[in-house]
Design a protein around this motif. Structure first.
Motif, short mmCIF file in Angstrom:
data_model
loop_
_atom_site.label_atom_id
_atom_site.label_comp_id
_atom_site.label_asym_id
_atom_site.label_seq_id
_atom_site.Cartn_x
_atom_site.Cartn_y
_atom_site.Cartn_z
N GLU A 132 0.84 -1.21 0.00
CA GLU A 132 0.00 0.00 0.00
C GLU A 132 0.87 1.25 0.00
OE1 GLU A 132 -1.80 3.52 1.43
OE2 GLU A 132 -0.44 2.37 2.71
N ALA A 133 1.89 1.27 0.84
CA ALA A 133 2.77 2.44 0.90
C ALA A 133 3.51 2.65 -0.42
CB ALA A 133 3.77 2.30 2.05
N ALA A 134 3.91 1.57 -1.06
CA ALA A 134 4.60 1.68 -2.34
C ALA A 134 3.71 2.37 -3.37
CB ALA A 134 5.01 0.29 -2.84
N GLU A 135 2.47 1.95 -3.39
CA GLU A 135 1.54 2.55 -4.35
C GLU A 135 1.26 4.02 -4.01
OE1 GLU A 135 -2.70 1.32 -6.38
OE2 GLU A 135 -1.55 -0.18 -5.28
N PHE A 149 6.71 -10.75 -2.54
CA PHE A 149 6.79 -9.52 -3.32
C PHE A 149 7.05 -9.79 -4.79
CE2 PHE A 149 7.24 -7.81 0.94
CZ PHE A 149 6.28 -6.81 0.88
N ASP A 150 7.33 -11.04 -5.15
CA ASP A 150 7.38 -11.42 -6.56
C ASP A 150 5.97 -11.54 -7.12
OD1 ASP A 150 10.12 -11.59 -6.20
OD2 ASP A 150 10.13 -13.78 -6.05
N VAL A 151 4.98 -11.69 -6.23
CA VAL A 151 3.60 -11.91 -6.62
C VAL A 151 2.78 -10.62 -6.54
CG1 VAL A 151 1.49 -13.18 -6.06
CG2 VAL A 151 3.71 -14.30 -5.86
N TYR A 152 2.99 -9.82 -5.49
CA TYR A 152 2.20 -8.61 -5.29
C TYR A 152 2.31 -7.70 -6.50
CZ TYR A 152 1.45 -9.38 -0.28
OH TYR A 152 1.05 -9.87 0.93
N ARG A 153 1.18 -7.11 -6.88
CA ARG A 153 1.10 -6.14 -7.96
C ARG A 153 0.25 -4.97 -7.49
NH1 ARG A 153 4.38 -9.17 -9.45
NH2 ARG A 153 4.66 -10.20 -11.46
N ASP A 154 0.57 -3.78 -8.01
CA ASP A 154 -0.28 -2.65 -7.68
C ASP A 154 -1.55 -2.72 -8.53
OD1 ASP A 154 0.30 -1.60 -10.21
OD2 ASP A 154 1.67 -0.08 -9.44
N ALA A 155 -2.44 -1.75 -8.38
CA ALA A 155 -3.72 -1.77 -9.08
C ALA A 155 -3.55 -1.77 -10.60
CB ALA A 155 -4.57 -0.59 -8.64
N LYS A 156 -2.41 -1.29 -11.09
CA LYS A 156 -2.13 -1.25 -12.53
C LYS A 156 -1.39 -2.50 -13.01
CE LYS A 156 -1.90 3.76 -12.50
NZ LYS A 156 -1.02 4.92 -12.65
N GLY A 157 -1.11 -3.44 -12.09
CA GLY A 157 -0.42 -4.67 -12.46
C GLY A 157 1.09 -4.59 -12.41
N ASN A 158 1.64 -3.50 -11.87
CA ASN A 158 3.08 -3.32 -11.79
C ASN A 158 3.66 -4.00 -10.54
OD1 ASN A 158 3.19 -1.61 -14.10
ND2 ASN A 158 2.41 0.05 -12.83
N ALA A 159 4.75 -4.71 -10.72
CA ALA A 159 5.44 -5.35 -9.60
C ALA A 159 6.46 -4.39 -8.99
CB ALA A 159 6.15 -6.61 -10.08
#
Length: 165
Positions: A132-135, A149-159
């Protein structure tokens, strides 16, 4: 005590210069997860040497983290090593080694949405708070030993780009 893990004995060998994780001279800001922070204050942790070497090789990187990460690190240091290790860690953060994020009022809603989006992973509030903080802070780099963190993506699909692994 310093952040080189003087709380315990048994340093781990440092990776050789030129390792891929040393090739990020342009990065100015990165979020740091609990794994490297735990390793930094525990010489017997296999990630102690690589984490310490990475930090020494990248003094220009401003580290950011979240309250859930600090809570997790303190609890685990106190349980696994000693209360003194947790206090050393907090003093290190207080001296400015890590910028502590102050979440927005709506951050919990975003953290919950991240947890729901990645419900197939074990629920980890610290990881979700980092995502969340990254986004919110527009930080694309992370220092972590966690494969989630290899799996997590932001709402736009960016790792996030992991600088340590």
């Amino acid at each position: 005590m310093s952040a080189d893990g003087a709380s315990t004995a048994g340093a781990v060998a440092v990776q050789e210069p030129g390792a891929p994780w040393l090739l990020h001279p342009h990065v100015q800001d990165a979020l740091i997860d609990s794994g490297p922070l735990l390793a930094l204050f525990n010489r017997s942790d296999k990630w102690h040497g690589p984490t310490l070497a990475w930090l020494q090789a990248h003094p220009q990187v401003r580290l950011h983290s979240t309250w859930p990460v600090l809570t997790e690190v303190c609890a685990l240091l106190a349980r696994r090593i000693h209360n003194a290790a947790a206090l050393d860690f907090l003093q290190w953060v207080q001296r400015g080694a890590v910028q502590l994020d102050a979440p927005a009022d709506w951050s919990l809603t975003s953290v919950l949405a991240i947890c729901q989006r990645f419900a197939s992973l074990p629920l980890d509030l610290a990881d979700a708070s980092i995502a969340e903080a990254a986004e919110r802070l527009h930080i694309r780099h992370i220092v972590s030993i966690d494969k989630d963190f290899d799996v997590y993506r932001d709402a736009k699909g960016n790792a996030l780009q992991n600088l340590l692994r």
